[in-house]
Design a protein around this motif. Structure first.
Motif, short mmCIF file in Angstrom:
data_model
loop_
_atom_site.label_atom_id
_atom_site.label_comp_id
_atom_site.label_asym_id
_atom_site.label_seq_id
_atom_site.Cartn_x
_atom_site.Cartn_y
_atom_site.Cartn_z
N UNK A 5 0.81 -1.21 0.00
CA UNK A 5 0.00 0.00 0.00
C UNK A 5 0.85 1.27 0.00
N UNK A 6 2.16 1.12 -0.01
CA UNK A 6 3.03 2.29 0.02
C UNK A 6 3.07 3.02 -1.30
N UNK A 7 3.83 4.11 -1.33
CA UNK A 7 3.93 4.90 -2.55
C UNK A 7 4.60 4.13 -3.67
N UNK A 8 4.34 4.55 -4.88
CA UNK A 8 4.95 3.93 -6.03
C UNK A 8 4.28 2.67 -6.50
N UNK A 9 3.10 2.38 -6.00
CA UNK A 9 2.38 1.19 -6.44
C UNK A 9 1.99 1.32 -7.90
N UNK A 13 -0.96 -3.17 -10.15
CA UNK A 13 -0.60 -4.08 -9.08
C UNK A 13 -1.77 -4.32 -8.14
N UNK A 14 -1.87 -5.56 -7.67
CA UNK A 14 -2.92 -5.89 -6.71
C UNK A 14 -2.55 -5.36 -5.33
N UNK A 15 -3.55 -4.93 -4.60
CA UNK A 15 -3.36 -4.51 -3.21
C UNK A 15 -3.28 -5.75 -2.33
N UNK A 16 -2.36 -5.72 -1.37
CA UNK A 16 -2.25 -6.78 -0.37
C UNK A 16 -2.71 -6.23 0.96
N UNK A 17 -3.63 -6.93 1.61
CA UNK A 17 -4.17 -6.47 2.89
C UNK A 17 -3.96 -7.53 3.96
N UNK A 325 -8.04 1.72 -1.07
CA UNK A 325 -7.61 2.64 -2.13
C UNK A 325 -7.79 4.09 -1.69
N UNK A 326 -8.92 4.38 -1.10
CA UNK A 326 -9.19 5.76 -0.66
C UNK A 326 -8.26 6.19 0.47
N UNK A 327 -7.98 5.24 1.38
CA UNK A 327 -7.11 5.58 2.50
C UNK A 327 -5.71 5.97 2.03
N UNK A 328 -5.22 5.29 0.99
CA UNK A 328 -3.88 5.54 0.52
C UNK A 328 -3.83 6.55 -0.62
N UNK A 329 -4.99 7.11 -0.96
CA UNK A 329 -5.03 8.09 -2.05
C UNK A 329 -4.77 7.44 -3.41
N UNK A 330 -5.10 6.20 -3.54
CA UNK A 330 -4.88 5.47 -4.79
C UNK A 330 -6.20 5.35 -5.55
N UNK A 331 -6.17 5.50 -6.86
CA UNK A 331 -7.41 5.30 -7.62
C UNK A 331 -7.72 3.82 -7.67
N UNK A 332 -8.93 3.47 -7.24
CA UNK A 332 -9.33 2.07 -7.42
C UNK A 332 -9.50 1.83 -8.91
N UNK A 333 -9.23 0.60 -9.33
CA UNK A 333 -9.26 0.32 -10.76
C UNK A 333 -10.64 0.58 -11.33
N UNK A 334 -10.70 1.38 -12.35
CA UNK A 334 -11.96 1.76 -12.98
C UNK A 334 -12.38 0.66 -13.93
N UNK A 335 -13.36 -0.13 -13.52
CA UNK A 335 -13.75 -1.26 -14.34
C UNK A 335 -14.32 -0.84 -15.68
N UNK A 336 -15.01 0.29 -15.69
CA UNK A 336 -15.61 0.74 -16.94
C UNK A 336 -14.55 1.15 -17.95
N UNK A 337 -13.43 1.67 -17.46
CA UNK A 337 -12.39 2.16 -18.36
C UNK A 337 -11.34 1.11 -18.67
N UNK A 338 -11.34 0.01 -17.90
CA UNK A 338 -10.27 -0.98 -18.05
C UNK A 338 -10.40 -1.72 -19.39
#
Length: 338
Positions: A5-9, A13-17, A325-338
């Motif tokens: 979840x760190x920077x530079x993801x 890449x899949x998120x690991x929780x 995704x929101x916590x880390x300021x990362x865009x969740x993958x946009x399924x409509x645009x993928x």
């Protein structure tokens, strides 16, 4: 796992929780909301879950559950593999439940997240019982008899307090130290007492059974009129907690009827000739969707037969993914645009 979840993801890449991260992302109300979304999806046809699969191990078993669910305009698919090895804590110092959930994009097949399954299984199971209690317990119910005082028992106490004014708890476990440990917890506004038998059950209007029992131990004589029971432990055909006479005398609601018929306490009641599939009042999704009433009389004994469905995992995993995704300021993958 938190390093993912760190920077530079990378965007792909899949998120690991980890379990700790999952615990920090959602509280009791969030798990309850995820449970409601799962059962509403089951009732309204916006989610689908095939029958679970069991793979036997040497001292336990692996359970695989999968589902697809629409959430906020996206299609998510989740697959969970859990190892359930009851002897682990005593013999090996390992958890009873271990495993992982894969969350995927239902439009492209992309892997979105890999998350520890233990916390999800724990919390989504307790949340389903609390959701059922919202419809099936008396609104003033505040005395809980808790049979099984491990992690699942503690999670159920927290979840039940989200929907009902629980003030007193009687805790019973085949390992008395577990019941005493739970009784020693400081829970604001709640008195918890460890007990050695079922005598206190008749003084309670809420009962939760979350054990690994293979023979039924709760029968009609142990339960007072008006009680709500969440029967959680029978998640495979070989497990059983509720005697057939109690099942036959209760208003039974299943999480998934087809599943309970082959692996829940309903399965054993049908095999004993105490009741039929047609005698089941409905599924929890029917209550959530308003298609079927819950409790209709104060003296009814109501029972939620909980076997666990992949839709619960999928709904929780989708919400966890978006929260992460929101916590880390990362865009969740946009399924409509993928």
């Amino acid at each position: 796992m938190s390093a993912a979840l760190g920077g530079g993801r990378p965007a792909s890449a899949a998120i690991l929780l980890s379990r700790r991260e999952i615990g920090a992302l959602m509280g009791p109300g969030d798990w309850l909301a995820a449970a409601e979304a799962a059962f509403r999806a089951a009732a309204e046809g916006t989610g689908a879950a095939p029958a679970p699969m069991t793979i036997e191990g040497r001292a336990g078993a692996f359970h695989a559950k999968g589902a697809a669910i629409a959430h906020e305009g996206r299609l998510f698919v989740a697959l969970k593999l859990n190892g359930n090895f009851p002897a682990n804590p005593a013999l090996r110092g390992l958890p009873t439940i271990q495993g992982a959930i894969l969350l995927c994009d239902g439009e492209t097949g992309s892997l979105l997240a890999i998350m520890d399954s233990a916390e999800v299984t724990l919390r989504r199971t307790a949340a389903a019982s609390a959701l059922a209690a919202r419809y099936l317990a008396r609104a003033e119910a505040g005395c809980l008899f808790l049979c099984g005082c491990g992690e699942q028992g503690a999670a159920h106490l927290e979840a039940m307090r989200e929907v009902l004014p629980v003030r007193r708890v009687y805790a019973l476990d085949r390992v008395p130290e577990r019941a005493r440990a739970l009784a020693g917890r400081a829970v604001a506004g709640v008195t918890i007492e460890a007990v050695a038998d079922f005598e206190a059950a008749r003084r309670c209007d809420l009962i939760v059974t979350c054990t690994t029992a293979t023979l039924p131990f709760l029968d009609r004589s142990s339960v007072a009129p008006g009680t709500f029971i969440a029967a959680v432990g029978a998640d495979s055909p070989g497990k059983s907690e509720i005697a057939p006479d109690l099942m036959a005398g209760a208003r039974v609601v299943a999480d998934r009827l087809d599943q309970c018929e082959v692996m829940g306490d309903l399965h054993h009641a049908i095999m004993a000739g105490a009741m039929t599939r047609a005698a089941v009042h409905g599924e929890l999704g029917d209550l959530v969707a308003g298609r079927t009433p819950g409790r209709t009389a104060p003296d009814q004994i109501t029972l939620f037969d909980s076997t666990g469905t992949g839709l619960q995992d999928a709904a929780a995993a989708a919400l966890l993914y978006q929260r992460a995704c929101r916590r880390e300021g990362l865009p969740s993958i946009d399924l409509a645009a993928a």
